[in-house]
Design an enzyme around this catalytic site. Structure first.
Site, mmCIF file in Angstrom:
data_model
loop_
_atom_site.group_PDB
_atom_site.id
_atom_site.type_symbol
_atom_site.label_atom_id
_atom_site.label_comp_id
_atom_site.label_asym_id
_atom_site.label_seq_id
_atom_site.Cartn_x
_atom_site.Cartn_y
_atom_site.Cartn_z
ATOM 1 N N ASP A 12 0.881 -1.164 0.000
ATOM 2 C CA ASP A 12 0.000 0.000 0.000
ATOM 3 C C ASP A 12 0.919 1.214 0.000
ATOM 4 O OD1 ASP A 12 -1.544 2.220 0.640
ATOM 5 O OD2 ASP A 12 -2.870 1.095 1.975
ATOM 6 N N TYR A 71 -6.698 15.686 -9.240
ATOM 7 C CA TYR A 71 -5.987 14.669 -10.039
ATOM 8 C C TYR A 71 -4.929 15.294 -10.957
ATOM 9 C CZ TYR A 71 -5.264 10.728 -13.242
ATOM 10 O OH TYR A 71 -4.712 9.734 -14.015
ATOM 11 N N LYS A 126 -0.730 14.959 -10.719
ATOM 12 C CA LYS A 126 0.114 14.414 -11.788
ATOM 13 C C LYS A 126 1.137 15.445 -12.278
ATOM 14 C CE LYS A 126 -1.655 10.221 -12.043
ATOM 15 N NZ LYS A 126 -0.867 9.021 -11.741
ATOM 16 N N THR A 185 -10.528 1.807 -17.792
ATOM 17 C CA THR A 185 -10.200 1.098 -16.550
ATOM 18 C C THR A 185 -11.183 1.556 -15.463
ATOM 19 O OG1 THR A 185 -8.708 2.790 -15.662
ATOM 20 C CG2 THR A 185 -7.702 1.118 -17.087
HETATM 21 P P1 NAP Z 1 -7.178 1.236 -11.976
HETATM 22 O O1 NAP Z 1 -7.622 0.139 -12.879
HETATM 23 O O2 NAP Z 1 -8.146 1.866 -11.046
HETATM 24 O O3 NAP Z 1 -5.902 0.723 -11.193
HETATM 25 C C1 NAP Z 1 -5.324 1.492 -10.167
HETATM 26 C C2 NAP Z 1 -4.462 0.577 -9.345
HETATM 27 O O4 NAP Z 1 -3.845 1.357 -8.301
HETATM 28 C C3 NAP Z 1 -5.253 -0.533 -8.645
HETATM 29 O O5 NAP Z 1 -4.479 -1.720 -8.630
HETATM 30 C C4 NAP Z 1 -5.417 0.004 -7.233
HETATM 31 O O6 NAP Z 1 -5.584 -0.994 -6.254
HETATM 32 C C5 NAP Z 1 -4.062 0.665 -7.076
HETATM 33 N N1 NAP Z 1 -3.993 1.561 -5.935
HETATM 34 C C6 NAP Z 1 -4.763 2.640 -5.646
HETATM 35 N N2 NAP Z 1 -4.388 3.176 -4.480
HETATM 36 C C7 NAP Z 1 -3.356 2.418 -4.018
HETATM 37 C C8 NAP Z 1 -2.529 2.448 -2.877
HETATM 38 N N3 NAP Z 1 -2.693 3.373 -1.915
HETATM 39 N N4 NAP Z 1 -1.562 1.510 -2.734
HETATM 40 C C9 NAP Z 1 -1.368 0.569 -3.678
HETATM 41 N N5 NAP Z 1 -2.131 0.468 -4.780
HETATM 42 C C10 NAP Z 1 -3.105 1.389 -4.947
HETATM 43 O O7 NAP Z 1 -6.611 2.478 -12.825
HETATM 44 P P2 NAP Z 1 -5.581 2.584 -14.042
HETATM 45 O O8 NAP Z 1 -6.248 3.423 -15.070
HETATM 46 O O9 NAP Z 1 -5.024 1.267 -14.415
HETATM 47 O O10 NAP Z 1 -4.477 3.527 -13.374
HETATM 48 C C11 NAP Z 1 -3.094 3.195 -13.348
HETATM 49 C C12 NAP Z 1 -2.308 4.491 -13.433
HETATM 50 O O11 NAP Z 1 -2.525 5.090 -14.725
HETATM 51 C C13 NAP Z 1 -2.716 5.560 -12.414
HETATM 52 O O12 NAP Z 1 -1.568 6.187 -11.895
HETATM 53 C C14 NAP Z 1 -3.531 6.543 -13.257
HETATM 54 O O13 NAP Z 1 -3.530 7.844 -12.719
HETATM 55 C C15 NAP Z 1 -2.799 6.462 -14.574
HETATM 56 N N6 NAP Z 1 -3.544 6.937 -15.736
HETATM 57 C C16 NAP Z 1 -4.682 6.319 -16.117
HETATM 58 C C17 NAP Z 1 -5.360 6.791 -17.230
HETATM 59 C C18 NAP Z 1 -6.633 6.154 -17.720
HETATM 60 O O14 NAP Z 1 -7.275 6.713 -18.620
HETATM 61 N N7 NAP Z 1 -7.038 5.003 -17.182
HETATM 62 C C19 NAP Z 1 -4.868 7.879 -17.960
HETATM 63 C C20 NAP Z 1 -3.700 8.486 -17.546
HETATM 64 C C21 NAP Z 1 -3.042 7.998 -16.433
HETATM 65 P P3 NAP Z 1 -7.060 -1.531 -5.789
HETATM 66 O O15 NAP Z 1 -7.509 -2.511 -6.824
HETATM 67 O O16 NAP Z 1 -6.762 -2.130 -4.472
HETATM 68 O O17 NAP Z 1 -7.950 -0.313 -5.713
#
Ligand code: NAP
Length: 235
Positions: free
Chosen positions: A53, A160, A164, A193
């Site tokens: 975490d 957010y 970033k 996601t």
């Molecule tokens: P996601 O499917 O919601 O995955 C987020 C992951 O982060 C999950 O495994 C979540 O765990 C974990 N997490 C959250 N808080 C945490 C903590 N305190 N300690 C450890 N793990 C934690 O979202 P995603 O889109 O794949 O996001 C991954 C990254 O990409 C993020 O940094 C996000 O800002 C970035 N991003 C995403 C997008 C997009 O469009 N999706 C665009 C630009 C950037 P749990 O399952 O336990 O909640």
């Protein structure tokens, strides 16, 4: 043999990145804050599970011990992230945002990144080719968000994108402080996601592309940069 840790890899972009890097020959520590969800994902992919975490000092310290006992670390992917949402999955704009909303987002996206980076620095410094990938966002770009008729301009959220932008600054400053490492920020693109209630337009395969590529940056690769799959992005 390259050993890689990906935080928040039990689902979404981190999970897909784990799958791709395992296929590329990396030994992957799949980071998950929940042991059960992490175990299922790690078993499915053939990864090693590490419970982490990123908001918790003790959890991060325990994760360092696990990875150190496994032989060390070459690549750290700070992927765990959250985007605070209001009712009906709506983004929290300037009229509603509070200091507490900001704090929650910064705790994971900013302080979590620094906490994990600092904790794993001793292991990374022992690697022959250390790499850090900070998963940022196109919304980090002050240029993008302030330029009309660009995808980021209409996004009303505060916490957010501010978090970033801070991740990008952290990337630049750490890259200068540790020139022997490749440390870059990446923008996956708007990806379907749970983070965005699955409203994204890209697949996780497309979104993970730049994360996977930067994780494989060689010693002559870029450092201190901000990239998407097409190239360099404006700060
Ligand atoms: P996601 O499917 O919601 O995955 C987020 C992951 O982060 C999950 O495994 C979540 O765990 C974990 N997490 C959250 N808080 C945490 C903590 N305190 N300690 C450890 N793990 C934690 O979202 P995603 O889109 O794949 O996001 C991954 C990254 O990409 C993020 O940094 C996000 O800002 C970035 N991003 C995403 C997008 C997009 O469009 N999706 C665009 C630009 C950037 P749990 O399952 O336990 O909640």
């Amino acid at each position: 043999m390259t050993t890689t840790l990906i935080t928040g890899a039990n689902k979404g972009l981190g999970h897909e990145t784990a799958r791709r890097l395992i296929a590329a020959g990396h030994t992957v520590y799949l980071g998950s804050r929940d042991a059960g969800r992490g175990r299922r994902a790690a078993d499915e992919l053939g990864a090693r599970l590490v419970v982490i975490d990123t908001t918790d000092d003790a959890s991060v310290a325990a994760a360092v011990e696990v990875v150190e006992a496994g032989g060390g670390l070459d690549v750290l992917i700070n992927n765990a992230g959250i985007e605070e949402r209001g009712e009906n999955n709506t983004v929290i704009g300037a009229a509603e945002v509070t200091a507490d909303t900001m704090r929650g987002t910064f705790e994971t996206n900013v302080f979590g990144t620094v906490r994990v980076l600092n904790a794993f620095l001793p292991l990374l410094r022992r690697s022959a080719a250390p790499v850090v990938v900070n998963v940022s966002s196109g919304l980090a770009s002050l240029t993008g968000v302030s330029t009309p008729d660009t995808p980021g301009y209409g996004y009303p959220g505060v916490a957010y994108p501010a978090s970033k932008t801070a991740v990008n600054m952290i990337t630049v400053q750490y890259a200068k402080a540790f020139p022997e490492m490749r440390i870059n920020a990446v923008e996956p693109g708007f990806t379907k996601t749970d983070l965005n209630g699955n409203t994204g337009i890209q697949t996780v395969e497309q979104g993970a592309e730049i994360i996977v590529r930067m994780a494989q940056a060689g010693p002559d690769g870029p450092t201190g940069g901000f990239f998407d799959a097409e190239g360099t992005l404006p700060w």
